[in-house]
Design a protein around this motif. Structure first.
Motif, PDB file in Angstrom:
ATOM      1  N   VAL A 173     -79.027  -9.110  73.980  1.00 30.08           N
ATOM      2  CA  VAL A 173     -80.144  -9.876  73.426  1.00 30.08           C
ATOM      3  C   VAL A 173     -81.411  -9.269  74.002  1.00 30.08           C
ATOM      4  O   VAL A 173     -81.593  -9.250  75.223  1.00 30.08           O
ATOM      5  N   VAL A 174     -82.264  -8.737  73.140  1.00 27.27           N
ATOM      6  CA  VAL A 174     -83.489  -8.110  73.620  1.00 27.27           C
ATOM      7  C   VAL A 174     -84.689  -8.960  73.217  1.00 27.27           C
ATOM      8  O   VAL A 174     -84.895  -9.250  72.037  1.00 27.27           O
ATOM      9  N   GLU A 175     -85.437  -9.405  74.244  1.00 33.45           N
ATOM     10  CA  GLU A 175     -86.597 -10.268  73.974  1.00 33.45           C
ATOM     11  C   GLU A 175     -87.849  -9.413  73.790  1.00 33.45           C
ATOM     12  O   GLU A 175     -88.169  -8.561  74.616  1.00 33.45           O
ATOM     13  N   ILE A 176     -88.519  -9.674  72.689  1.00 32.88           N
ATOM     14  CA  ILE A 176     -89.687  -8.875  72.291  1.00 32.88           C
ATOM     15  C   ILE A 176     -90.923  -9.779  72.270  1.00 32.88           C
ATOM     16  O   ILE A 176     -90.851 -10.933  71.830  1.00 32.88           O
ATOM     17  N   MET A 177     -92.049  -9.249  72.724  1.00 34.68           N
ATOM     18  CA  MET A 177     -93.285 -10.056  72.767  1.00 34.68           C
ATOM     19  C   MET A 177     -93.781 -10.404  71.369  1.00 34.68           C
ATOM     20  O   MET A 177     -93.164 -10.014  70.369  1.00 34.68           O
ATOM     21  N   GLY A 178     -94.907 -11.083  71.296  1.00 35.76           N
ATOM     22  CA  GLY A 178     -95.472 -11.437  69.991  1.00 35.76           C
ATOM     23  C   GLY A 178     -96.092 -12.819  69.996  1.00 35.76           C
ATOM     24  O   GLY A 178     -96.557 -13.315  68.982  1.00 35.76           O
ATOM     25  N   HIS A 179     -96.064 -13.466  71.181  1.00 31.90           N
ATOM     26  CA  HIS A 179     -96.576 -14.818  71.324  1.00 31.90           C
ATOM     27  C   HIS A 179     -95.883 -15.718  70.306  1.00 31.90           C
ATOM     28  O   HIS A 179     -94.660 -15.763  70.297  1.00 31.90           O
ATOM     29  N   ARG A 180     -96.617 -16.392  69.421  1.00 33.10           N
ATOM     30  CA  ARG A 180     -95.937 -17.296  68.475  1.00 33.10           C
ATOM     31  C   ARG A 180     -95.695 -16.657  67.114  1.00 33.10           C
ATOM     32  O   ARG A 180     -95.411 -17.350  66.136  1.00 33.10           O
ATOM     33  N   SER A 181     -95.856 -15.333  67.035  1.00 28.79           N
ATOM     34  CA  SER A 181     -95.607 -14.667  65.747  1.00 28.79           C
ATOM     35  C   SER A 181     -94.446 -13.677  65.882  1.00 28.79           C
ATOM     36  O   SER A 181     -94.123 -13.240  66.985  1.00 28.79           O
ATOM     37  N   GLY A 182     -93.855 -13.326  64.767  1.00 31.30           N
ATOM     38  CA  GLY A 182     -92.648 -12.511  64.818  1.00 31.30           C
ATOM     39  C   GLY A 182     -92.806 -11.082  64.327  1.00 31.30           C
ATOM     40  O   GLY A 182     -91.815 -10.370  64.144  1.00 31.30           O
ATOM     41  N   TRP A 183     -94.071 -10.625  64.149  1.00 34.78           N
ATOM     42  CA  TRP A 183     -94.272  -9.275  63.590  1.00 34.78           C
ATOM     43  C   TRP A 183     -93.573  -8.197  64.397  1.00 34.78           C
ATOM     44  O   TRP A 183     -92.910  -7.311  63.836  1.00 34.78           O
ATOM     45  N   LEU A 184     -93.737  -8.262  65.719  1.00 38.56           N
ATOM     46  CA  LEU A 184     -93.222  -7.196  66.579  1.00 38.56           C
ATOM     47  C   LEU A 184     -91.690  -7.186  66.596  1.00 38.56           C
ATOM     48  O   LEU A 184     -91.068  -6.132  66.451  1.00 38.56           O
ATOM     49  N   ALA A 185     -91.090  -8.377  66.748  1.00 34.29           N
ATOM     50  CA  ALA A 185     -89.620  -8.459  66.792  1.00 34.29           C
ATOM     51  C   ALA A 185     -89.040  -8.053  65.439  1.00 34.29           C
ATOM     52  O   ALA A 185     -88.034  -7.332  65.369  1.00 34.29           O
ATOM     53  N   LEU A 186     -89.703  -8.497  64.367  1.00 33.60           N
ATOM     54  CA  LEU A 186     -89.190  -8.180  63.033  1.00 33.60           C
ATOM     55  C   LEU A 186     -89.302  -6.675  62.752  1.00 33.60           C
ATOM     56  O   LEU A 186     -88.330  -6.037  62.326  1.00 33.60           O
ATOM     57  N   GLY A 187     -90.479  -6.125  63.035  1.00 37.50           N
ATOM     58  CA  GLY A 187     -90.704  -4.691  62.775  1.00 37.50           C
ATOM     59  C   GLY A 187     -89.761  -3.833  63.594  1.00 37.50           C
ATOM     60  O   GLY A 187     -89.087  -2.937  63.064  1.00 37.50           O
ATOM     61  N   ALA A 188     -89.681  -4.118  64.899  1.00 32.46           N
ATOM     62  CA  ALA A 188     -88.831  -3.299  65.774  1.00 32.46           C
ATOM     63  C   ALA A 188     -87.357  -3.543  65.448  1.00 32.46           C
ATOM     64  O   ALA A 188     -86.537  -2.625  65.496  1.00 32.46           O
ATOM     65  N   GLY A 189     -87.036  -4.784  65.102  1.00 29.49           N
ATOM     66  CA  GLY A 189     -85.649  -5.117  64.767  1.00 29.49           C
ATOM     67  C   GLY A 189     -85.182  -4.328  63.547  1.00 29.49           C
ATOM     68  O   GLY A 189     -84.070  -3.791  63.532  1.00 29.49           O
ATOM     69  N   ILE A 190     -86.051  -4.250  62.545  1.00 29.64           N
ATOM     70  CA  ILE A 190     -85.677  -3.500  61.330  1.00 29.64           C
ATOM     71  C   ILE A 190     -85.612  -2.004  61.653  1.00 29.64           C
ATOM     72  O   ILE A 190     -84.632  -1.319  61.333  1.00 29.64           O
ATOM     73  N   ALA A 191     -86.675  -1.516  62.317  1.00 30.45           N
ATOM     74  CA  ALA A 191     -86.730  -0.070  62.595  1.00 30.45           C
ATOM     75  C   ALA A 191     -85.595   0.363  63.522  1.00 30.45           C
ATOM     76  O   ALA A 191     -85.102   1.491  63.419  1.00 30.45           O
ATOM     77  N   GLY A 192     -85.177  -0.523  64.435  1.00 35.70           N
ATOM     78  CA  GLY A 192     -84.121  -0.167  65.384  1.00 35.70           C
ATOM     79  C   GLY A 192     -82.735  -0.570  64.908  1.00 35.70           C
ATOM     80  O   GLY A 192     -81.752  -0.347  65.591  1.00 35.70           O
ATOM     81  N   GLY A 193     -82.660  -1.190  63.738  1.00 34.65           N
ATOM     82  CA  GLY A 193     -81.354  -1.571  63.189  1.00 34.65           C
ATOM     83  C   GLY A 193     -80.680  -2.687  63.964  1.00 34.65           C
ATOM     84  O   GLY A 193     -79.448  -2.675  64.144  1.00 34.65           O
ATOM     85  N   ALA A 194     -81.456  -3.674  64.433  1.00 39.66           N
ATOM     86  CA  ALA A 194     -80.838  -4.820  65.133  1.00 39.66           C
ATOM     87  C   ALA A 194     -79.937  -5.570  64.157  1.00 39.66           C
ATOM     88  O   ALA A 194     -80.213  -5.606  62.950  1.00 39.66           O
ATOM     89  N   ASP A 195     -78.862  -6.164  64.682  1.00 39.13           N
ATOM     90  CA  ASP A 195     -77.918  -6.876  63.805  1.00 39.13           C
ATOM     91  C   ASP A 195     -78.387  -8.290  63.518  1.00 39.13           C
ATOM     92  O   ASP A 195     -78.081  -8.869  62.479  1.00 39.13           O
ATOM     93  N   VAL A 196     -79.135  -8.839  64.476  1.00 33.68           N
ATOM     94  CA  VAL A 196     -79.706 -10.184  64.307  1.00 33.68           C
ATOM     95  C   VAL A 196     -81.183 -10.095  64.691  1.00 33.68           C
ATOM     96  O   VAL A 196     -81.524  -9.442  65.687  1.00 33.68           O
ATOM     97  N   ILE A 197     -82.049 -10.715  63.903  1.00 32.42           N
ATOM     98  CA  ILE A 197     -83.474 -10.774  64.262  1.00 32.42           C
ATOM     99  C   ILE A 197     -83.898 -12.237  64.195  1.00 32.42           C
ATOM    100  O   ILE A 197     -83.733 -12.895  63.159  1.00 32.42           O
TER     101      ILE A 197
END
Ligand code: F6P
Length: 374
Positions: A173-197
């Motif tokens: 489980v990798v925790e990504i910053m972004g305060h109360r928004s999900g842009w960073l986790a979503l972008g990195a999750g897609i680009a890095g091929g995360a299985d769950v975002i």
């Protein structure tokens, strides 16, 4: 014609700040003959009159440097902690603005800074802002600088976590910053091929997440990467927060409102750090060993990406042009390949969240990523 302009950086530091300072300084001085005065550590530096002359020499060699040569702080002009008290120091800021005969104060920052800058504009100061934050959550601009660099760091981390998760048949489980928004986790999750975002905009159901991980395991992939935004919430947590927000809205008594707001803040703080709990629950529900990686401030540090240097330079040089034209009370927004001055009142108080039908969300779902809700 403007002669003297002040510049400050406020809020969390963000890659590209020095590129922006350089862009403003070089263009304002080189083209329009304006003298630039940097204030140290955000609004506090203006209040305390701590300056750094942004001449040719101090602007040289900073394009590629991370952080901010001016320093930064999260201090607000109207709520400044001083000697154990919280004081309104707006007048002291106005005094120093006048002392330096400033024609304009450039405030570079995220959502909070836009708000603080707007308050100063309402007091009669000529203000221009630039949008920076790794969270990418400032309204009325396509993007903020700092985001691209952080996206690269988080994506690289997910890439690296893949091989170790694969080797040990683990959930990471990798925790990504972004305060109360999900842009960073979503972008990195897609680009890095995360299985769950998991992002704050889409509350998750832990059982759905566990089922998707088990399904992968049954199909021959007994490891999973879960990219979770620091502000992500389960469905229950989200309900709880919404009902607390409703109570605040309904409250008519001022004291009651203050009390409810404090309770709401405490509730949010309680949710923070829930990544460890999430990993433990997934381990229990799937039987797969789990580990947590919190990327934290790594995402903000270091040299800015080429895209962030380019964006910050574009916004900084456009800012100098607006100052020369006397366009004040605006944020220099990025619009397509160009820039646009957006009145500050249209920016403040709005957080740019990920629309749940955004193309990135659709793409993530289309490649089989579990978003925690279905
Ligand atoms: O706004 C940028 C940001 O990095 C957020 O993603 C994060 O929630 C916050 O700042 C952390 O703030 P601080 O550096 O003050 O701990």
């Amino acid at each position: 014609m403007a002669k003297y302009v002040g510049v400050l950086t406020a809020g969390g530091d963000s890659p590209g700040l020095n590129a922006a300072i350089r862009g403003i300084g070089k263009a304002a001085n080189g083209i329009y003959g304006i003298q630039i005065i940097g204030f140290k550590d955000g609004f506090r530096g203006v209040m305390e009159n701590r300056i750094l002359m942004l001449d040719r020499q101090s602007l040289s060699g900073i394009l590629t440097r991370g952080g901010t040569i001016l320093g930064t702080s999260r201090d607000k002009p109207h709520k400044m902690p001083i000697g154990g008290k919280i004081l309104d120091m707006t007048d002291a800021i106005i005094e120093n603005y006048e002392k330096h005969k400033l024609d304009c104060l450039v405030c570079i920052g995220g959502g909070g800074t836009q708000k603080n800058a707007w308050k100063l504009a309402q007091k009669g100061l000529n203000i221009i802002t630039l949008p920076k934050t790794i969270d990418n959550d400032v309204a009325k601009t396509d993007v903020t600088f700092g985001f691209d660099t952080a996206l690269g760091v988080a994506t690289d981390a997910i890439d690296r976590l893949h091989s170790t998760a694969h080797s040990h048949h683990r959930i990471i489980v990798v925790e990504i910053m972004g305060h109360r928004s999900g842009w960073l986790a979503l972008g990195a999750g897609i680009a890095g091929g995360a299985d769950v975002i998991l992002i704050p905009e889409i509350p998750y159901d832990i059982n759905i997440v566990a089922e998707s991980i088990l399904r992968r395991s049954q199909l021959g992939s007994p490891f999973s990467i879960v990219a979770v935004a620091e502000g992500a919430l389960s469905k229950e947590e989200s309900k709880e927060l919404k009902s607390s927000e409703k109570k605040i809205d309904k409250a008519v008594d001022a004291n009651e409102k203050v009390k409810l707001k404090a309770e709401h803040k405490a509730l949010i703080a309680l949710k923070e750090g829930s990544t460890l709990r999430l990993a433990n629950m997934l381990e229990q529900l799937t039987g797969l060993e789990s580990r947590v990686t919190i990327l934290g401030h790594l995402q903000r540090g270091g040299i800015p990406s080429a895209a962030d240097r380019l964006l910050a330079t574009k916004l900084g040089t456009a800012c100098a042009e607006y100052i020369d034209k006397g366009i004040y009370g605006v944020m220099v927004a990025s619009r397509g390949e160009s820039t646009e001055p957006v009145p500050l009142e249209k920016v403040v108080g709005i957080k740019k969240l990920v629309p749940i039908d955004h193309d990135w969300v659709k793409s993530a779902r289309a490649v089989g990523t579990c978003m925690g809700d279905q």
